[in-house]
Every structure is written in C-alpha cells, then in structure tokens.
Write a protein that holds these residues in place. Structure first.
Motif, mmCIF file in Angstrom:
data_model
loop_
_atom_site.group_PDB
_atom_site.id
_atom_site.type_symbol
_atom_site.label_atom_id
_atom_site.label_comp_id
_atom_site.label_asym_id
_atom_site.label_seq_id
_atom_site.Cartn_x
_atom_site.Cartn_y
_atom_site.Cartn_z
ATOM 1 N N SER A 148 0.822 -1.202 0.000
ATOM 2 C CA SER A 148 0.000 0.000 0.000
ATOM 3 C C SER A 148 0.857 1.253 0.000
ATOM 4 O O SER A 148 2.023 1.246 0.418
ATOM 5 C CB SER A 148 -0.906 0.017 1.244
ATOM 6 O OG SER A 148 -1.632 1.221 1.339
ATOM 7 N N CYS A 149 0.266 2.350 -0.485
ATOM 8 C CA CYS A 149 0.780 3.695 -0.265
ATOM 9 C C CYS A 149 -0.425 4.607 -0.093
ATOM 10 O O CYS A 149 -1.562 4.204 -0.338
ATOM 11 C CB CYS A 149 1.670 4.165 -1.420
ATOM 12 S SG CYS A 149 0.798 4.425 -2.983
ATOM 13 N N THR A 150 -0.191 5.839 0.344
ATOM 14 C CA THR A 150 -1.297 6.763 0.574
ATOM 15 C C THR A 150 -1.092 8.050 -0.225
ATOM 16 O O THR A 150 0.021 8.390 -0.627
ATOM 17 C CB THR A 150 -1.425 7.121 2.073
ATOM 18 O OG1 THR A 150 -0.243 7.810 2.500
ATOM 19 C CG2 THR A 150 -1.635 5.872 2.913
ATOM 20 N N THR A 151 -2.210 8.739 -0.445
ATOM 21 C CA THR A 151 -2.171 10.020 -1.142
ATOM 22 C C THR A 151 -3.377 10.852 -0.731
ATOM 23 O O THR A 151 -4.402 10.310 -0.318
ATOM 24 C CB THR A 151 -2.172 9.822 -2.673
ATOM 25 O OG1 THR A 151 -2.038 11.086 -3.323
ATOM 26 C CG2 THR A 151 -3.456 9.162 -3.140
ATOM 27 N N PHE A 157 2.666 10.591 -3.527
ATOM 28 C CA PHE A 157 2.331 9.341 -2.856
ATOM 29 C C PHE A 157 3.394 9.012 -1.809
ATOM 30 O O PHE A 157 4.576 9.308 -2.000
ATOM 31 C CB PHE A 157 2.229 8.195 -3.870
ATOM 32 C CG PHE A 157 1.195 8.422 -4.933
ATOM 33 C CD1 PHE A 157 -0.084 7.919 -4.794
ATOM 34 C CD2 PHE A 157 1.503 9.150 -6.083
ATOM 35 C CE1 PHE A 157 -1.043 8.131 -5.766
ATOM 36 C CE2 PHE A 157 0.554 9.359 -7.071
ATOM 37 C CZ PHE A 157 -0.734 8.854 -6.901
ATOM 38 N N SER A 158 2.966 8.399 -0.727
ATOM 39 C CA SER A 158 3.909 7.954 0.294
ATOM 40 C C SER A 158 4.675 6.737 -0.205
ATOM 41 O O SER A 158 4.246 6.071 -1.152
ATOM 42 C CB SER A 158 3.148 7.606 1.581
ATOM 43 O OG SER A 158 2.338 6.448 1.377
ATOM 44 N N PRO A 159 5.828 6.411 0.416
ATOM 45 C CA PRO A 159 6.554 5.198 0.015
ATOM 46 C C PRO A 159 5.703 3.947 0.239
ATOM 47 O O PRO A 159 4.877 3.890 1.147
ATOM 48 C CB PRO A 159 7.784 5.207 0.929
ATOM 49 C CG PRO A 159 7.954 6.642 1.328
ATOM 50 C CD PRO A 159 6.566 7.197 1.426
ATOM 51 N N ALA A 160 5.906 2.946 -0.594
ATOM 52 C CA ALA A 160 5.173 1.689 -0.471
ATOM 53 C C ALA A 160 5.587 0.946 0.790
ATOM 54 O O ALA A 160 6.761 0.961 1.187
ATOM 55 C CB ALA A 160 5.423 0.815 -1.698
#
Length: 282
Positions: A148-151, A157-160
């Motif tokens: 997962s990553c977030t945005t 996007f955040s790192p996986a």
C-alpha cells in the motif's frame, strides 16, 4: 436507486471495458457494444484488473495492472461523466524503490475517513533471489503480499509498505467501509490451480484502521478456485462477486452482516475477468 458501473477486462482484449446496471445491481449490460472504452497507452500497453473509484476531485479515477511483471500501475482520470473520455494515462512506479519487487497486481483504492487520505493497495512479490523473467506467473502461484501507499491528491504518494501479511501468499485485496470499520476480502493464494485445491478461495477480515490489527480471517466465502473479489452494496445487503478463473464464469454471494453469506443472483457480461463495481447516484 444508484447506477452501478462495472469495470473489467477480457482475455481477448486486456483493456478497460464497462457494463452498467440500472436495475439495482442485478444485471449488468456491456456498453459500447462490448468493445473497450479505453486501451492502454503506457508501459506494457495493457489494462488488466481495471478498478474505478471516486477521487478527491469528485471525478472517477482508474487504476489498472500494467502487465504481469511491471512494478508500476496505470492511472487515468475520467474527463466526462459518461466515462467516454479520459486523461492521459501515466505510470505510478509504486514498487520501483523496493529492491527485488517484481510486479504490482490488481490495484485498488479506498478512502480512510480517519485520516482523510486515500490508500492504494495492490499485490506484489518481493524476491531479490529469483528474477521476474524466471517465473511462471500465469500457472504457478507466487509469494505475494498486499502492499500500500497513501495520497491526498493522486499527485504525490507515500513510500510503499506492506499493508497485509497473514503469513502466506495473498492477492486481490478489496476494501470497503462497513459502518465504523473496514471490511476486506482477499484471495488465499496457497494451493494449486485446480478446482479441487484446498485453497485458492476468498477470505474476509475486518479492521478499524488501515494496517491493522486485523480480525481472524473468516471463510472461505464461495468455492475454489476463485479470485478477484469485489464488494458492493445492493439495498441493505453486501454483494460479493468473484471470478471462477479456471471455468470462465462468475459467481456471487450476498450478506446482511458481512459475516454470513448465501448465493446471490448477478448477471454479468460473458467473458469478463476481474471485475469491480462502483455505485453512482443517479
């Protein structure tokens, strides 16, 4: 009554296909005479496992798998409400910075009401010892986990990071909000590609916050061998559809509480693979 839009691909044409239900999610009829509404234009040029969801801009965002062994996923945004026109496609290199990452399958996203961020989830194999070229992706199960990553804006996007690891291979996670909790369906990827296998079925878990802790898995829901679960609301019930990928057909179950399931009626287009369903207000 909402309009339900189904996205899918076919073995003959790995592109974005759409079907629509205007009878409350019981029968889905293909649009565009069954032809694709969007073809891949970046990466490997295919759009497998297409997923549609509402983004922070109120428009429909598509995520799709960029082939069997790409560490990126495809992203595009609808330009009109009829889903006929789309923005330029781009590759999101979600696993590019993870050493030994070989793929990024079945991407989806869900909104986290606790943080105001969107979580992208997908399935990946991370194994520096065996290259992607040495794997039989189509016939042999691999050691996948859910990443997962977030945005907040689908621009940065955040790192996986690992999202779900039950200690054995899993793929095809899908997450929906169920009251104050989240409900997640996924495929137990253990076993072999035979209908008599002991695994290759759908399991369910719930969690209060993305990343867990997760409740003990429930299921299996439905038979083996199935994959690509999708959850959507139909009236007061949850409906789950899934792909009998060895038999070339689809199945469905329904539940009032997300725990107890029974067979359901859903009519889908012939030849669909890995469908997702988005409910839209009229």
């Amino acid at each position: 009554m909402p309009t339900y839009v189904m996205s899918y691909f076919t073995e003959r044409d790995e592109s974005l296909h759409l079907a629509v239900s205007r009878d409350g999610g019981y029968s889905f009829l293909p649009v565009n005479e069954g032809r694709p509404v969007l073809r891949g234009s970046v990466g490997t040029g295919v759009l497998r496992d297409p997923f549609l969801g509402l983004g922070p801009d109120g428009r429909i965002h598509m995520l799709a798998t960029d082939g069997w062994s790409s560490p990126s996923i495809v992203h595009a945004v609808s330009v009109d409400a009829d889903l006929n026109r789309w923005s330029a496609q781009r590759l999101l290199p979600v696993m590019a910075e993870v050493p030994g990452a070989h793929n990024a399958w079945a991407p989806e996203f869900f909104f986290d009401h606790t943080t105001g961020r969107y979580h992208l989830i997908w399935s990946s194999v991370v194994d520096p010892a065996v290259p992607a070229e040495g794997r039989d992706w189509q016939n042999v199960g691999q050691d996948h986990r859910i990443w997962s990553c977030t945005t907040e804006d689908f621009s940065s996007f955040s790192p996986a990071e690992v999202f779900f690891d039950p200690g054995h291979p899993v793929i095809d996670a899908t997450v929906v909000r169920d009251g104050e909790r989240f409900l997640m369906a996924y495929k137990d990827e253990r076993g072999v590609n035979e209908t008599s296998t002991s695994h290759k079925h759908i399991l369910l878990t719930t969690f209060d916050q993305p990343g867990g802790p997760y409740e003990a898995p429930r299921g299996p829901v439905g038979p083996s061998a199935v994959e690509g679960p999708c959850l959507f609301r139909r009236g007061e019930e949850w409906v789950m559809i899934f792909d009998h990928y060895l038999e070339g057909r689809y199945g469905a179950v329904r539940s009032g509480d997300g725990a107890h399931w029974q067979p359901a009626e859903v009519e889908v287009p012939t030849g669909i693979r890995h469908a997702s369903v988005l409910a839209l207000p009229d």
